[in-house]
Design a protein around this motif. Structure first.
Motif, PDB file in Angstrom:
ATOM      1  N   LEU A  56      -3.413  -1.684 -18.668  1.00  0.00           N
ATOM      2  CA  LEU A  56      -1.647  -0.934 -17.739  1.00  0.00           C
ATOM      3  C   LEU A  56      -1.945  -0.100 -17.301  1.00  0.00           C
ATOM      4  N   ASN A  57      -2.295   1.368 -17.443  1.00  0.00           N
ATOM      5  CA  ASN A  57      -2.161   2.441 -16.921  1.00  0.00           C
ATOM      6  C   ASN A  57      -2.998   2.355 -15.273  1.00  0.00           C
ATOM      7  N   PHE A  58      -4.306   1.718 -15.474  1.00  0.00           N
ATOM      8  CA  PHE A  58      -4.665   2.071 -13.829  1.00  0.00           C
ATOM      9  C   PHE A  58      -4.839   0.723 -13.832  1.00  0.00           C
ATOM     10  N   GLY A  59      -4.607  -0.351 -14.763  1.00  0.00           N
ATOM     11  CA  GLY A  59      -4.158  -1.852 -14.025  1.00  0.00           C
ATOM     12  C   GLY A  59      -2.866  -1.569 -13.006  1.00  0.00           C
ATOM     13  N   LEU A  60      -1.836  -0.819 -12.785  1.00  0.00           N
ATOM     14  CA  LEU A  60      -0.482  -0.905 -12.008  1.00  0.00           C
ATOM     15  C   LEU A  60      -1.102  -0.121 -11.273  1.00  0.00           C
ATOM     16  N   VAL A  61      -1.806   1.256 -11.236  1.00  0.00           N
ATOM     17  CA  VAL A  61      -2.275   2.042 -10.387  1.00  0.00           C
ATOM     18  C   VAL A  61      -2.593   1.249  -9.187  1.00  0.00           C
ATOM     19  N   VAL A  62      -3.818  -0.226  -9.537  1.00  0.00           N
ATOM     20  CA  VAL A  62      -4.154  -0.501  -8.340  1.00  0.00           C
ATOM     21  C   VAL A  62      -3.367  -1.772  -7.833  1.00  0.00           C
ATOM     22  N   ALA A  63      -2.198  -2.087  -8.705  1.00  0.00           N
ATOM     23  CA  ALA A  63      -1.453  -3.177  -8.502  1.00  0.00           C
ATOM     24  C   ALA A  63      -0.480  -2.805  -7.939  1.00  0.00           C
ATOM     25  N   TYR A  64      -0.173  -1.039  -7.395  1.00  0.00           N
ATOM     26  CA  TYR A  64       0.924  -0.635  -6.578  1.00  0.00           C
ATOM     27  C   TYR A  64       0.254  -0.763  -5.478  1.00  0.00           C
ATOM     28  N   VAL A  65      -0.575  -0.423  -5.391  1.00  0.00           N
ATOM     29  CA  VAL A  65      -1.740  -0.158  -4.413  1.00  0.00           C
ATOM     30  C   VAL A  65      -1.502  -1.778  -3.581  1.00  0.00           C
ATOM     31  N   LEU A  66      -2.266  -2.801  -4.365  1.00  0.00           N
ATOM     32  CA  LEU A  66      -1.333  -4.188  -3.366  1.00  0.00           C
ATOM     33  C   LEU A  66      -0.512  -4.528  -3.581  1.00  0.00           C
ATOM     34  N   ARG A  67       0.873  -4.390  -4.485  1.00  0.00           N
ATOM     35  CA  ARG A  67       1.718  -4.541  -4.108  1.00  0.00           C
ATOM     36  C   ARG A  67       2.499  -3.965  -2.080  1.00  0.00           C
ATOM     37  N   ILE A  68       2.242  -2.272  -2.571  1.00  0.00           N
ATOM     38  CA  ILE A  68       2.513  -2.182  -1.166  1.00  0.00           C
ATOM     39  C   ILE A  68       1.447  -2.040   0.005  1.00  0.00           C
ATOM     40  N   SER A  69       0.617  -3.226   0.127  1.00  0.00           N
ATOM     41  CA  SER A  69      -0.125  -3.512   1.206  1.00  0.00           C
ATOM     42  C   SER A  69       0.693  -5.289   1.277  1.00  0.00           C
ATOM     43  N   LEU A  70       0.952  -5.369   0.186  1.00  0.00           N
ATOM     44  CA  LEU A  70       1.613  -6.485   0.209  1.00  0.00           C
ATOM     45  C   LEU A  70       2.531  -6.536   1.484  1.00  0.00           C
ATOM     46  N   ILE A  71       3.538  -5.776   1.073  1.00  0.00           N
ATOM     47  CA  ILE A  71       5.000  -5.204   1.683  1.00  0.00           C
ATOM     48  C   ILE A  71       4.930  -5.222   2.777  1.00  0.00           C
ATOM     49  N   LEU A  72       3.960  -4.191   3.451  1.00  0.00           N
ATOM     50  CA  LEU A  72       3.517  -3.738   4.755  1.00  0.00           C
ATOM     51  C   LEU A  72       3.099  -5.226   5.334  1.00  0.00           C
ATOM     52  N   THR A  73       2.491  -5.997   5.129  1.00  0.00           N
ATOM     53  CA  THR A  73       2.022  -6.585   5.682  1.00  0.00           C
ATOM     54  C   THR A  73       2.537  -8.494   5.521  1.00  0.00           C
ATOM     55  N   ALA A  74       3.245  -8.369   4.961  1.00  0.00           N
ATOM     56  CA  ALA A  74       5.206  -9.523   4.566  1.00  0.00           C
ATOM     57  C   ALA A  74       5.370 -10.425   5.144  1.00  0.00           C
ATOM     58  N   THR A  75       5.354 -10.164   6.597  1.00  0.00           N
ATOM     59  CA  THR A  75       6.006 -10.961   7.616  1.00  0.00           C
ATOM     60  C   THR A  75       4.156 -11.647   8.126  1.00  0.00           C
ATOM     61  N   TRP A  76       3.517 -10.882   8.177  1.00  0.00           N
ATOM     62  CA  TRP A  76       1.983 -12.039   8.696  1.00  0.00           C
ATOM     63  C   TRP A  76       1.816 -13.121   7.619  1.00  0.00           C
ATOM     64  N   VAL A  77       1.545 -12.064   5.803  1.00  0.00           N
ATOM     65  CA  VAL A  77       0.847 -12.925   4.993  1.00  0.00           C
ATOM     66  C   VAL A  77       2.244 -14.668   4.548  1.00  0.00           C
ATOM     67  N   GLN A  78       3.727 -13.901   5.065  1.00  0.00           N
ATOM     68  CA  GLN A  78       4.206 -15.196   4.809  1.00  0.00           C
ATOM     69  C   GLN A  78       3.768 -16.744   5.573  1.00  0.00           C
TER      70      GLN A  78
END
Length: 240
Positions: A56-78
């Protein structure tokens, strides 16, 4: 340089910002219940509690990086429905794998589904990313200011870690809770699929939240009979 970063993040502090941030945090908490139980059920596929905690600890650290990347590119991803289709397919595949493995195990006790920590971490991270495809869209609809959405996501991932830790304990106490968690995963997957097929078919957020809490209510409705399981070895020893 800082000015460029602040402009990209739409950093403009206003009187309304704390209220919007509170709304985003509440939304994250409400939308994280199904995510938390899914991640807890995945982590439970390891052989002991210490590995579950590390996953959970390591998985959510990676998940956090992926989630931040998703937010920063959300306009493109959508702009690409393929991302939502992949997210839906991934979540529904997880559900399929869970219920198929249950049928083949013939009600045997829980056995590890992962051979190592490195197998579980990517599954946890990508499961959170698939869930985030929906929650990030909701967050951006509340506020267009990226710094607020990023702050809400940061608080949300911390909340998610504590919620998942609670659910890991509860999974041992309640018989139907793991199945309930995977049913909520199926709901999120189907919702993403409906967005791809026809956005007008997607049920409102309040219906999804209500359905998830009803399913979780069923998950908490029956305690596992751990006392009986603990007494069985003692009885067998006495008979010998």
């Amino acid at each position: 340089m800082l000015d460029q970063i602040f402009n990209y993040l739409d950093f403009h502090f206003t009187v309304e910002a704390p209220i919007v941030l509170l709304i985003l945090v509440v939304l994250e908490a409400l939308l994280s219940a199904d995510n938390a139980i899914a991640l807890a059920a995945i982590a439970r596929g390891l052989e002991d509690k210490e590995l579950e905690r590390k996953a959970l600890n390591f998985g959510l650290v990676v998940a956090y990086v992926l989630r931040i990347s998703l937010i920063l590119t959300a306009t493109w991803v959508q702009q690409f429905w393929q991302f939502e289709l992949l997210g839906a397919a991934y979540l529904l595949w997880l559900v399929f794998q869970h219920f198929i493995s249950q049928q083949t195990e013939d009600d045997r006790p829980h056995e590890p589904r992962f051979n190592s920590l490195l197998q579980a971490i990517p599954v946890i991270a990508f499961t959170d990313l698939a869930f985030s495809l929906d929650s990030v869209t909701t967050a951006i609809a509340v506020s267009q200011e990226k710094w607020l959405v990023l702050t809400g996501a940061t608080i949300g991932i911390i909340t998610l870690r504590f919620m998942a830790g609670l659910f890991i304990r509860w999974l041992d106490e309640y018989e139907n809770l793991e199945d309930a968690g995977y049913v909520t995963v199926a709901l999120v997957g189907l919702r993403l699929l409906l967005k791809v097929v026809n956005d007008s078919l997607v049920p409102p957020e309040w219906i999804m939240i209500t359905a998830i809490f009803l399913i979780l209510g069923w998950g908490f409705s029956k305690r596992a009979d751990t006392q009986v399981q603990e007494l069985e070895p003692e009885k067998s020893e006495v008979s010998k």
